[in-house]
Enzyme design. Structure first.
Site, PDB file in Angstrom:
ATOM      1  N   GLU A 237      -3.932   6.355  19.073  1.00 35.06           N
ATOM      2  CA  GLU A 237      -4.561   5.122  18.603  1.00 35.06           C
ATOM      3  C   GLU A 237      -3.778   3.909  19.092  1.00 35.06           C
ATOM      4  OE1 GLU A 237      -5.434   4.088  14.195  1.00 35.06           O
ATOM      5  OE2 GLU A 237      -5.921   6.202  14.460  1.00 35.06           O
TER       6      GLU A 237
ATOM      7  N   ARG B  78       0.823  -1.212   0.000  1.00 29.31           N
ATOM      8  CA  ARG B  78       0.000   0.000   0.000  1.00 29.31           C
ATOM      9  C   ARG B  78       0.860   1.266   0.000  1.00 29.31           C
ATOM     10  NH1 ARG B  78      -5.054   0.057   2.042  1.00 29.31           N
ATOM     11  NH2 ARG B  78      -4.658   1.844   3.366  1.00 29.31           N
TER      12      ARG B  78
ATOM     13  N   ARG C 180       9.631   6.746  -2.760  1.00 34.91           N
ATOM     14  CA  ARG C 180       9.847   7.755  -3.805  1.00 34.91           C
ATOM     15  C   ARG C 180      11.240   8.364  -3.697  1.00 34.91           C
ATOM     16  NH1 ARG C 180       5.038  10.669  -1.955  1.00 34.91           N
ATOM     17  NH2 ARG C 180       3.243   9.423  -2.553  1.00 34.91           N
TER      18      ARG C 180
ATOM     19  N   TYR D 185      -9.254  -5.346   3.413  1.00 35.04           N
ATOM     20  CA  TYR D 185      -8.752  -4.026   3.818  1.00 35.04           C
ATOM     21  C   TYR D 185      -9.089  -3.061   2.668  1.00 35.04           C
ATOM     22  CZ  TYR D 185      -4.825  -1.267   5.966  1.00 35.04           C
ATOM     23  OH  TYR D 185      -4.030  -0.356   6.600  1.00 35.04           O
TER      24      TYR D 185
HETATM   25  N1  UDP Z   1       3.241   0.988   8.282  1.00 27.79           N
HETATM   26  C1  UDP Z   1       4.375   0.979   9.078  1.00 27.79           C
HETATM   27  N2  UDP Z   1       4.852   2.162   9.558  1.00 27.79           N
HETATM   28  C2  UDP Z   1       4.247   3.336   9.316  1.00 27.79           C
HETATM   29  C3  UDP Z   1       3.097   3.353   8.498  1.00 27.79           C
HETATM   30  C4  UDP Z   1       2.608   2.159   8.010  1.00 27.79           C
HETATM   31  O1  UDP Z   1       4.940  -0.077   9.378  1.00 27.79           O
HETATM   32  O2  UDP Z   1       4.718   4.380   9.821  1.00 27.79           O
HETATM   33  C5  UDP Z   1       2.735  -0.310   7.797  1.00 27.79           C
HETATM   34  C6  UDP Z   1       1.764  -0.920   8.801  1.00 27.79           C
HETATM   35  O3  UDP Z   1       1.905  -2.326   8.797  1.00 27.79           O
HETATM   36  C7  UDP Z   1       0.413  -0.490   8.243  1.00 27.79           C
HETATM   37  C8  UDP Z   1       0.650  -0.557   6.735  1.00 27.79           C
HETATM   38  O4  UDP Z   1       2.011  -0.137   6.577  1.00 27.79           O
HETATM   39  O5  UDP Z   1      -0.628  -1.344   8.670  1.00 27.79           O
HETATM   40  C9  UDP Z   1      -0.275   0.286   5.889  1.00 27.79           C
HETATM   41  O6  UDP Z   1      -0.207   1.638   6.306  1.00 27.79           O
HETATM   42  P1  UDP Z   1      -1.396   2.660   6.096  1.00 27.79           P
HETATM   43  O7  UDP Z   1      -0.911   4.013   6.442  1.00 27.79           O
HETATM   44  O8  UDP Z   1      -1.987   2.443   4.750  1.00 27.79           O
HETATM   45  O9  UDP Z   1      -2.426   2.166   7.232  1.00 27.79           O
HETATM   46  P2  UDP Z   1      -3.914   2.664   7.663  1.00 27.79           P
HETATM   47  O10 UDP Z   1      -3.931   4.171   7.646  1.00 27.79           O
HETATM   48  O11 UDP Z   1      -4.855   2.024   6.693  1.00 27.79           O
HETATM   49  O12 UDP Z   1      -4.029   2.110   9.055  1.00 27.79           O
END
Ligand code: UDP
Length: 383
Positions: A300, A173, A177, A348
């Site tokens: 959270e 996801r 970059r 998801y």
């Molecule tokens: N993730 C991470 N570190 C971060 C941000 C995201 O390890 O600082 C990983 C984590 O496993 C997360 C996934 O990348 O569940 C997807 O991130 P996203 O920001 O899309 O999560 P959401 O906002 O949907 O909870």
């Protein structure tokens, strides 16, 4: 031919879009919502003390490349341009996310140009042919140092298990970059509703042929014969959990009111394992066109979802696949039901995908009604 009555479980985005589409097609629709408000997890409400609009169940940012979905949602309210920014605090320092040239240079205390950084990251990355787990995906994309700083601890807190057990798809996801700046998301359209998501969903449901039943749990056994049901509740709940419970993570939110500007950005992630929360959202930054003296922030905390908790993230462990296969097979032999949304299909889903699939599920239903063809219980299989 007389039109079948339609019942919908859930007044989140999926349920509301389907209700609207079918009401406009001349069906009479009853929507049953467990909570006392609509909009599911994208529900927004003003905090009475600060007057800031709060994303009650965690941050929801609308982003898409689907122009039809974008046109559709704007029928129900005004959106304002918004570019999502996320930062991460790791070992007492703050870095921009996703990993960009700024993150890399700051992390390695260097001044590499794009090609140099690309070559450097390739030299750090591990050669893994077809990454299956989250960890393999991360190591092959950014190498050990960046993985351990930004992803390992955060992911263990978020998902409650080792990134070795989690699927690579979770990390896919996020982009990598070799440029400076940019937004957290790569989609061309990013926007926030001017007065929140709840008024948008209320406008969708505001139709003479939609009857909304709030604070009403729908027992699937109560659905009258010759009524079509769209189920956006948990897939396993529809079957009374008879084969067992699918794994979910739930979230606990800790709100607090602070003075002025707390963190200077909408979302701050915390990569360190010893910080018990995953992130802090500062809601007023989701609406930069408003100004507020005080601020409300939300920490959270993620944990395993128990029977009494609200399910948020489907875990989808490889080891649990058989249970999902079992429920999908049961659904295939059930008539008169379509399973939709994040909980109904145990996936998801981003908001735009949710709307797209709901529009397509409504179209598939209408087509089946005129052609007499069998309607599949899933538009997109959970498997
Ligand atoms: N993730 C991470 N570190 C971060 C941000 C995201 O390890 O600082 C990983 C984590 O496993 C997360 C996934 O990348 O569940 C997807 O991130 P996203 O920001 O899309 O999560 P959401 O906002 O949907 O909870």
């Amino acid at each position: 031919m007389p039109k079948l009555p339609v019942w919908i479980a859930g007044a989140g985005l999926s349920g509301a879009v389907i209700a609207r589409e079918l009401a406009e097609a001349g069906y009479s629709v009853d929507v049953f919502e467990l909570r006392d408000h609509v909009a599911g997890n994208c529900h927004t409400a003003r905090d009475p003390k600060t007057n800031v609009l709060v994303h009650v169940y965690g941050p929801h940012i609308f982003h898409t490349a689907d122009y039809e979905v974008w046109d559709y949602i704007r029928r129900f309210g005004t959106f304002r341009p918004y570019r999502h920014q996320v930062w991460s605090t790791v070992s007492g320092r703050v870095y921009p996310l996703p990993v960009t040239l700024a993150t890399i240079n700051q992390f390695y205390n260097s001044a590499m140009r794009p090609d140099e950084a690309r070559a450097f990251i390739i030299s750090q990355a591990e050669q893994i042919e077809a990454p299956v787990s989250f960890e393999e995906q991360a190591l092959s994309m950014i190498g050990k140092d960046l993985y351990e700083a930004f992803f390992q601890g955060y992911t263990e807190k978020q998902w409650g298990r080792s990134p070795r057990e989690l699927p690579a798809s979770i990390l896919k996801r996020l982009p990598l970059r070799f440029t400076y700046g940019g937004s957290y998301f790569s989609h061309p359209i990013q926007a926030m509703p001017e007065t929140g998501y709840t008024p948008i969903v209320e406008a969708m449901l505001d139709h003479p042929d939609i009857k909304l039943h709030l604070a009403t749990e729908l027992d699937p056994r109560e659905v009258p014969p010759d009524t079509h049901l769209f189920w956006s509740g948990p897939l396993d709940a529809y079957f009374g959990y008879r084969s067992g419970r699918l794994g979910y993570r739930t979230l606990d939110f800790e709100h607090s009111i602070e003075k002025g500007d707390f963190q200077g950005c909408p979302v701050m992630n915390f990569g360190d394992r010893d910080v018990p929360f995953t992130r802090i959202s500062e809601h007023k930054h989701f609406m930069p066109w408003e100004s507020h003296q005080d601020t409300i922030i939300t920490r959270e905390y993620s944990r395993e979802c128990g029977p009494e908790d609200m399910p948020y993230y489907p875990i989808r462990l490889v080891a649990e696949k058989q249970l999902l296969v079992d429920y999908v097979q049961q659904a295939e032999t059930t008539k008169g039901v379509t399973f939709v949304g994040r909980l109904g299909t145990y996936r998801y889903l981003d908001m735009d995908v949710c709307i797209r699939e709901a529009l397509d599920a409504a179209t598939a239903f209408l087509t089946a009604q005129t052609s007499g063809e069998r309607l599949s219980p899933f538009l997109v299989s959970p498997l």
